[in-house]
Design a protein around this motif. Structure first.
Motif, mmCIF file in Angstrom:
data_model
loop_
_atom_site.group_PDB
_atom_site.id
_atom_site.type_symbol
_atom_site.label_atom_id
_atom_site.label_comp_id
_atom_site.label_asym_id
_atom_site.label_seq_id
_atom_site.Cartn_x
_atom_site.Cartn_y
_atom_site.Cartn_z
ATOM 1 N N LEU A 198 41.569 37.273 38.694
ATOM 2 C CA LEU A 198 42.247 38.546 37.862
ATOM 3 C C LEU A 198 42.931 37.938 36.463
ATOM 4 C CD1 LEU A 198 43.939 40.187 41.009
ATOM 5 C CD2 LEU A 198 41.832 41.046 39.931
ATOM 6 N N LYS A 199 43.049 38.964 35.581
ATOM 7 C CA LYS A 199 43.898 38.784 34.687
ATOM 8 C C LYS A 199 44.908 39.972 34.573
ATOM 9 C CE LYS A 199 41.183 35.869 32.900
ATOM 10 N NZ LYS A 199 41.745 34.381 32.654
ATOM 11 N N ALA A 200 45.947 39.663 33.702
ATOM 12 C CA ALA A 200 47.139 40.876 33.854
ATOM 13 C C ALA A 200 46.674 42.227 33.645
ATOM 14 C CB ALA A 200 48.077 40.399 32.778
ATOM 15 N N LYS A 201 45.586 42.411 32.902
ATOM 16 C CA LYS A 201 45.170 43.748 32.634
ATOM 17 C C LYS A 201 44.355 44.541 33.795
ATOM 18 C CE LYS A 201 40.698 42.457 30.480
ATOM 19 N NZ LYS A 201 39.846 42.666 31.531
ATOM 20 N N ASP A 202 43.883 43.607 34.755
ATOM 21 C CA ASP A 202 43.345 44.046 35.682
ATOM 22 C C ASP A 202 44.408 44.594 36.853
ATOM 23 O OD1 ASP A 202 40.748 43.033 34.990
ATOM 24 O OD2 ASP A 202 41.265 41.052 35.496
ATOM 25 N N CYS A 203 45.664 44.026 36.803
ATOM 26 C CA CYS A 203 46.609 44.556 37.621
ATOM 27 C C CYS A 203 47.519 45.632 37.333
ATOM 28 C CB CYS A 203 47.473 43.217 38.021
ATOM 29 S SG CYS A 203 46.655 41.928 38.560
#
Length: 226
Positions: A56-61
Motif C-alpha cells: 500500500l501507498k498513502a493514497k491507497d489508504c
C-alpha cells in the motif's frame, strides 16, 4: 505536526462550499499533502506490525474529501475530516483494519471492522461461536480495556439467526460491528510524538485484529489478510 491540517479543516467546516474550496485549493492541497506524509510515515511502521500492508501507498489508504451527497439530506460537498484506513486493499477494504480520523476536537483512532457485509459477519459470528472465550479474553485484557474501554458496535435487538438467546456469547454474537476507539485531542494531533502514540495504540489492538482476521481470512482469498 498537523496544525495546518487542523486549521484547514476548521475553516472548511465553517465554509463548506465549492466556491470556498476553489478559492483555497492551494491550502487544501498543502494540508492534504501533510496528511498523506503522516499516513506514509505510519505505513512504514504499520508494515512491521502487519506485513500484508506492504504493497500500500498513502493514497491507497486516504479517503476522498468529497462527500457522496446523492442520497443524503446533508448537501455539504466536503467531509470536514481527513481519514485513512490501514487494511489490505486500503480504504476500499471490507476487512478488519486500523482507522485514523483527524477532525478539530473530534479526532480518534480505531481498530476492528465496521458493518461488514453479510458473508463476513457470518464468518465472525462462527468464530465467536467456536472461540468466544478467546475473544472475551482479548477484549477484556486490562491494557486494551484501560485504553479503549468496551467493544463498540450496533447490536441486534434479538438473537441472530442460528443462535439461541441463551448462547454463552450472545452479547458478542448480536454485534453488527466490532470496533474499539480511542479519542485523540488536538494537542495529541499536533504533538511531535503523534506517530509513536498511534502505533502504540494499534499494537494494543493487534490481538483483536488477529482474531477478526482469523475469522474472515478465507472469505475472499483463502489467504491471510494482514
Amino acid at each position: 505536526m498537523m496544525k495546518n491540517v487542523l486549521k484547514f479543516l476548521e475553516e472548511l467546516a465553517e465554509n463548506n462550499s465549492k466556491e470556498w474550496m476553489d478559492a483555497h485549493r492551494d491550502w487544501y492541497q498543502n494540508a492534504r499533502s501533510e496528511f498523506l506524509e503522516l499516513v506514509e510515515a505510519l505505513l512504514i511502521e504499520m508494515v512491521k506490525l502487519e506485513p500484508g500492508l506492504e504493497p500500500l501507498k498513502a493514497k491507497d489508504c486516504v479517503f476522498r474529501q468529497n462527500r457522496d451527497i446523492r442520497f443524503s439530506s446533508n448537501k455539504a460537498p466536503y467531509k470536514i475530516n481527513m481519514a485513512a484506513l490501514f487494511a489490505v486493499e486500503g480504504k476500499k477494504s471490507n476487512m478488519p483494519g486500523y482507522y485514523l480520523h483527524i477532525q478539530p476536537g473530534e479526532s480518534f483512532l480505531a481498530g476492528g471492522i465496521w458493518m461488514p457485509p453479510p458473508e463476513v459477519l457470518k464468518k465472525i459470528r462462527q468464530e465467536i461461536d467456536y472461540s468466544g472465550e478467546e475473544m472475551l479474553r482479548i477484549i477484556n485484557e486490562p491494557s486494551i480495556h484501560k485504553r479503549f474501554g468496551e467493544i463498540q458496535g450496533e447490536r441486534l435487538k434479538t438473537s441472530p439467526r442460528d443462535y439461541n438467546a441463551d448462547h454463552p456469547y450472545i452479547d458478542l454474537l448480536r454485534l453488527k460491528s466490532f470496533i474499539f476507539t480511542h479519542t485523540l485531542s488536538d494537542k495529541d494531533i499536533t504533538s511531535q510524538g503523534l506517530i509513536g502514540k498511534i502505533i502504540d495504540d494499534f499494537m494494543l489492538l493487534k490481538p483483536f485484529q488477529d482474531f477478526l482476521v482469523k475469522a474472515v481470512e478465507d472469505v475472499e482469498t483463502g489467504e491471510g489478510l494482514l
